[in-house]
Design a protein around this motif. Structure first.
Motif, short mmCIF file in Angstrom:
data_model
loop_
_atom_site.label_atom_id
_atom_site.label_comp_id
_atom_site.label_asym_id
_atom_site.label_seq_id
_atom_site.Cartn_x
_atom_site.Cartn_y
_atom_site.Cartn_z
N LEU A 81 44.91 38.21 38.34
CA LEU A 81 45.53 38.90 39.47
C LEU A 81 45.18 38.18 40.79
N THR A 82 43.95 37.69 40.90
CA THR A 82 43.56 36.93 42.09
C THR A 82 44.39 35.66 42.20
N ARG A 141 37.45 41.51 45.92
CA ARG A 141 36.44 42.57 46.05
C ARG A 141 36.49 43.51 44.86
N ASN A 142 37.69 43.80 44.39
CA ASN A 142 37.86 44.65 43.22
C ASN A 142 37.23 43.97 42.00
N ASP A 150 34.05 45.12 39.65
CA ASP A 150 34.06 45.16 38.18
C ASP A 150 32.85 44.43 37.61
N ILE A 151 32.58 43.24 38.11
CA ILE A 151 31.43 42.48 37.62
C ILE A 151 30.14 43.28 37.80
N GLU A 152 30.00 43.91 38.95
CA GLU A 152 28.79 44.69 39.25
C GLU A 152 28.65 45.92 38.37
N ASN A 153 29.74 46.37 37.74
CA ASN A 153 29.69 47.59 36.94
C ASN A 153 29.87 47.35 35.45
N ALA A 206 43.29 52.55 42.03
CA ALA A 206 43.02 53.13 43.34
C ALA A 206 42.76 52.03 44.37
N TYR A 207 42.14 50.95 43.96
CA TYR A 207 41.84 49.84 44.87
C TYR A 207 43.10 49.05 45.20
#
Length: 150
Positions: free
Chosen positions: A32-33, A71-72, A76-79, A117-118
């Motif tokens: 998507l990026t 940022r999205n 995701d990586i952080e979670n 949502a993002y």
């Protein structure tokens, strides 16, 4: 030898499904990026830019649409990474299948919701709720692990 980490264990099998689905969803954010970069012509590296006639395109790190997807993806990586690590340990605790499934499903669907949502974007607190629900599912598994270990 333990059968905890085999496909005959329904908890582990369910964990594998939701862990892999979460990782694939996270990986899709890279695509998507890239799509946003091409759509907007917003590339970070000079070698990625094709020169066009009469137009000079400079590398950019500030396109708002590309940065929103990035940022999205970072979120995701952080979670997702902690979910996979903690979920793997949680499986070792041999939880009830119904409890484990709720944790795995709640996490996965909260991440899907968070992404929508993002990207749409939905007004807050939508995105925050998606984040918090997934975080609570992961923390719940972590607490159960710690309680069983000690």
């Amino acid at each position: 030898m333990s059968a905890l980490y085999t496909l005959t264990n329904p908890v582990f099998r369910s964990f594998l499904f939701y862990a892999v689905a979460s990782v694939l969803k996270m990986m899709a954010m890279s695509l998507l990026t890239s799509r946003q970069r091409f759509r907007k012509g917003a590339f970070a590296n000079p070698e990625d830019i094709r020169p066009s006639k009469g137009k000079k395109i400079e590398p950019t790190f500030s396109d708002p649409d590309v940065e929103r997807v990035r940022r999205n993806h970072l979120n995701d990586i952080e979670n997702v990474v902690p979910f996979v690590l903690i979920g793997f340990c949680y499986t070792a605790c041999n939880p009830a299948i119904s409890t484990a499934l709720w944790h795995f499903r709640v996490f996965f669907f909260s991440r899907l919701f968070h992404t929508f949502a993002y990207q749409v974007p939905f007004p807050q607190p939508s995105r925050a709720l998606g984040f918090i629900v997934g975080l609570v599912a992961t923390l719940s598994m972590a607490v159960q692990i710690l309680l069983q270990v000690y």
